[in-house]
Scaffold this active site. Structure first.
Site, mmCIF file in Angstrom:
data_model
loop_
_atom_site.group_PDB
_atom_site.id
_atom_site.type_symbol
_atom_site.label_atom_id
_atom_site.label_comp_id
_atom_site.label_asym_id
_atom_site.label_seq_id
_atom_site.Cartn_x
_atom_site.Cartn_y
_atom_site.Cartn_z
ATOM 1 N N GLY A 520 36.497 -32.088 -24.318
ATOM 2 C CA GLY A 520 35.448 -32.638 -23.483
ATOM 3 C C GLY A 520 35.844 -33.981 -22.929
ATOM 4 O O GLY A 520 36.958 -34.481 -23.149
ATOM 5 N N PHE A 522 34.889 -36.806 -23.837
ATOM 6 C CA PHE A 522 35.005 -37.851 -24.841
ATOM 7 C C PHE A 522 36.052 -37.542 -25.894
ATOM 8 O O PHE A 522 36.241 -38.305 -26.829
ATOM 9 C CB PHE A 522 33.649 -38.093 -25.504
ATOM 10 N N LYS A 539 34.065 -33.072 -33.619
ATOM 11 C CA LYS A 539 34.249 -33.725 -32.319
ATOM 12 C C LYS A 539 34.937 -35.068 -32.577
ATOM 13 O O LYS A 539 34.345 -35.982 -33.159
ATOM 14 C CB LYS A 539 32.903 -33.920 -31.637
ATOM 15 N N ASP A 636 23.211 -35.006 -19.360
ATOM 16 C CA ASP A 636 24.514 -34.384 -19.081
ATOM 17 C C ASP A 636 24.473 -32.897 -19.423
ATOM 18 O O ASP A 636 25.378 -32.365 -20.084
ATOM 19 C CB ASP A 636 25.621 -35.083 -19.858
#
Length: 829
Positions: A520, A522, A539, A636
């Site tokens: 992604g 980030f 993540k 988002d």
């Protein structure tokens, strides 16, 4: 590939006929007649038919009942464990009322043993779907029949069927799933009402309890609220000296409703929709995490929010380290052991689903019930309910309590036995609270009150400032090396597991490339396996990620407070050195865009799955905007932030740039615009204004992408320069909207449903924010096909060039995903 991709949650089986069917023009079969393969009996109201069918391509022939004028939906099967291999089947009724089903060699493959002598019995298919054997002179359904198919349920329960016990014959009637849509023999799952003394609804897989609702309390089955709150049917519980059973009746006689146990153990109530010509799921009673049996084990109480499992007050986890990583298999234990001879007592708990294994006692008063339980050292709890619907009785429990659940509105009272030490501790706490209250009231003067107000304001202001700057580091490690984390800046204590970097390295095999499942804006996302077998998604924020400590902290705080079946669940986080990581539940089917924009995988998204995804996203957004404790704007929303679980149910993820709105606040402006081209609303992209309507715009774009299988950003059509929004608007005005539908669907969809979704999407992407609907209206419009929708007005950003006219003070960066640009304003200090 996961089986659930091929079997929708609301699937109904379509059967193919291997012979041309002719009705014998009646609903009756007499002893001098045969019903052969190719013939049918049709009920007098033309709703049901009896004949021979084959599921799919199996070639097996079954004697079955189905809906006469609908795409063939079987509701009862006679020879489910002994199918006929050709079209030679023949059904007869003997002179004494027994039914016999023969194959080509005249061998009996199914029969009934009920007989009546001296009469002329007939077989009749009633308008309720009940196949009965009765005496020829009897004509109305109030008579006592010799044999009824309603007493021998298959996987389906029709209105009027009785799930329960015949106390005269000591027999029970229960539902059993099929093995599959092509094999109608007995499957793994049974749904029954037992025991008759304290009736509970139980779904078993083999002999193992999978789900349980009950006992009945005179009004409903404890923990079974979804059987009450619907507009299609009315659940009914009946208890007499002869029988105890559960049934239901439709509230509108013109609506067809049926209940099924699927081959995968889902209990669903389905309603027929004439407009779309298919079955829609009205109620699924075992869909939530806490519905599953004993999720929190002994003395554990299951909650809808996070964490799901908590020990009852007075109890503690048997394995605290496991509980911190969401492993609740060990359950809870008492803080103080019972001592029957040393003054045990009872503590009242409220708002609960009652535990399993209740025992019915006499018609005691609540005081007599308490005294009787106290005299028996192994009696651990009691209450007073109306389990048979004919008056309140004393119900007690022996052994440890299991399958408890929190029901703050509509739960039951339960009195649980406690040790003297626990009772003394409770009394001491109450005494200390009273003393503190008296002292506080005595000392408080107007001056002190003013001082407290000022001090409270200062503390709150300081907390807010600290929240903007830092996240607390772990304060202690447990015996498994997993630190314990408490963010004391929250309004209430929020405990969240902190994983050490070593834990994450071990789970992801040191971030092995083979475990990387996504990338992604980030940073990358990795799949991992915890030592207890739980699969996770990690993540990992990139060092140069635009998501700094502010966004990271925002995501931790937000998701920890949010609990909804269409939102991804946060399991913990890791903060060590420069590393910042979030640990989520693992979604085996990854993100929606990985299916939607892949030529091969898109075939695995039939229209029904796509529509359920649209509805799931809408419900998740409604929760964020309106039903959660906070009003949250995602900011988002896009297909890559919609994750899919093993059943292809959508879960909204990535709350790094979400915003919390307080009170009646409805709109805000920011100089820090972060989002993705193609999904951002005009007012947000052009001027930084955002509101719930910004998310509504993004949702509309996603719906158009789901329908078409094409991206809004980067859309190309040789006839014009519009993006997907503009292309849809053009087709709408030319009354060619169905051309938007993905060619991979091969026309296998409800035209009305597709057009309704397109119209809702266009309403969501309208240029003016005030003209876009709220998500509550969107969910209503999607869920109610008979509601007339308003006509949409001109949408915003009908071409990509209009979307790129962004303020020149903004800087943009590639988010490492195809055709997605994240933009941020350049902020001065």
């Amino acid at each position: 590939m996961d089986f659930s991709l091929l079997f929708s949650v609301s699937v109904f089986c379509i059967f193919t006929f291997l012979a041309s069917y002719t009705s014998i023009a009646t609903d009756i079969l007499t002893p001098n007649q045969n019903l052969t393969d190719g013939q049918t009996l049709v009920s007098s109201n033309q709703i049901f038919a009896l004949g021979f069918v084959s599921p799919g391509n199996s070639g097996k022939r079954y004697l079955a009942i189905w809906y006469h004028k609908l795409p063939l939906t079987v509701v009862w099967v006679a020879n489910k464990d002994n199918p006929i291999n050709d079209s030679s089947g023949s059904l007869t009724i003997s002179s004494n009322g027994s039914l016999f089903l023969y194959n080509s060699s005249m061998a009996v493959v199914w029969n009934t043993s009920d007989t009546v002598k001296g009469h002329s019995p007939i077989l009749q298919l009633l308008g309720t779907g009940n196949l009965v054997v009765r005496k020829q002179a009897e004509t109305d359904e109030g008579n006592e029949y010799i044999w009824k198919s309603f007493d021998h349920m298959s996987d389906t329960m029709l209105p009027g069927m009785k799930l329960g016990w015949n106390l005269k014959t000591h027999t029970s009637n229960y539902m059993r799933s099929w093995k599959s849509s092509e094999d109608l023999s007995d499957g793994e799952f049974t749904f029954s009402l037992d025991p008759p003394e304290t009736p509970q609804l139980i779904l078993r897989r083999g002999s193992t309890k999978e789900y349980r609702w009950g006992p009945f309390d005179g009004d409903r089955f404890s923990g079974g609220n979804r059987l009450r709150n619907n507009t299609l049917f009315k659940p009914i519980f009946v208890s007499t000296s002869d029988e105890i059973y559960y049934t239901y009746e439709t509230l509108d006689s013109s609506t067809l409703v049926r209940s099924i146990v699927t081959p995968f153990g889902s209990i669903q109530y389905l309603a027929w929709r004439n407009n779309s010509r298919d079955w829609s799921m009205a109620v699924e009673i075992n869909r939530l995490y806490c519905d599953r049996y004993g999720m929190c084990q002994n003395y554990g109480n299951c909650y809808a929010d996070d964490p799901n499992c908590r020990c009852l007050k007075g109890f503690v986890p048997r394995s605290p380290g496991d509980w911190r990583v969401y492993d609740w298999s060990a359950g809870c234990k008492r803080r103080y052991d019972l001592n029957c001879s040393n003054g045990d007592g009872f503590v009242k708990y409220e708002g609960l689903k009652l535990p399993d294994n209740p025992v019915l006692w006499a018609n005691y008063s609540i005081e007599e019930c308490r005294a009787g339980c106290l005299q028996k050292c192994d009696c651990v709890a009691y209450t007073r309910i109306n389990p048979l619907g004919n008056g309140s009785r004393c119900v007690v429990w022996f052994g440890e309590l299991i399958d408890l659940r929190d029901f703050p509105n509509g739960g039951e009272e339960l009195y649980i036995r406690m040790a003297r030490a626990e009772l003394d501790s409770i009394a001491d706490n109450k005494r200390r609270r009273r003393i503190r209250l008296v002292v506080a009231i005595t000392m408080l003067t107007p001056f002190v009150l003013l001082l407290l107000v000022i001090l409270g304001w200062y503390i709150r202001r300081s907390k807010r400032r600290r929240e903007e700057d830092t996240i607390k580091m772990p304060i202690a490690n447990d015996r498994n090396g997993l630190p314990h984390y408490r963010d004391e800046s929250q309004e209430e204590d929020l405990e969240l597991p902190i994983f050490t970097l070593a834990n994450i390295f071990a789970a992801t095999d040191q971030f092995a490339l083979g475990n990387k499942i996504g990338q992604g804006g980030f940073g990358p996302v990795y799949k991992g396996d915890l030592p207890n077998g739980v699969k996770i998604a990690v993540k990992r924020l990139s060092q140069n990620s635009g998501q700094g400590l502010r966004e990271f902290k925002n995501e931790v705080i937000l998701i920890a407070k949010l609990q909804h079946r269409n939102l991804v669940k946060l399991l913990g986080c890791c903060i060590q050195g420069e590393e910042k990581m979030l640990v989520y539940e693992y979604m085996p089917n990854k993100s929606l865009d990985s299916f939607l924009f892949d030529q091969m995988k898109r075939k695995l998204l039939p229209w029904k799955t796509r529509f359920n995804i649209v509805l799931g996203i809408a419900r998740g957004l409604l929760y964020l905007h309106q039903d959660s404790r906070l009003r949250i704007i995602h900011r988002d929303l896009k297909t890559s932030n919609i994750l899919l679980d093993s059943e292809m149910k959508p879960k909204i993820s990535d709350f790094g740039i979400a915003r919390i709105f307080g009170g009646e606040q409805t709109e805000e402006k920011t100089r820090r615009v972060i989002g993705t081209y193609g999904y951002m609303s005009p007012e947000y992209a052009m001027s930084g204004h955002f509101s719930v309507k910004s998310d509504v715009f993004s949702f509309g774009v996603i719906v158009l992408e789901i329908i078409s299988g094409r991206k809004n950003w980067g859309f190309y059509d040789p006839d014009h320069d519009y993006n997907l929004i503009g292309h849809t608007w053009k087709l709408w005005n030319e009354e060619r909207s169905l051309e938007l539908a993905d060619g991979m669907l091969n026309g296998s969809f409800s035209a009305n449903e597709v057009i309704r979704c397109i119209q809702v999407a266009l309403l969501c992407v309208q240029q003016k924010t005030e003209e876009r609907p709220m998500m509550s209206t969107v969910v209503f419009m999607l869920s109610n096909e008979n509601v007339e929708l308003p006509q949409p007005k001109e949408p915003g950003f009908v071409s990509e060039s209009s979307a790129t006219k962004i303020n020149s003070s903004w800087s943009c960066r590639d988010s490492n995903t195809d055709n997605e640009i994240t933009c941020t304003t350049v902020e001065g200090r």
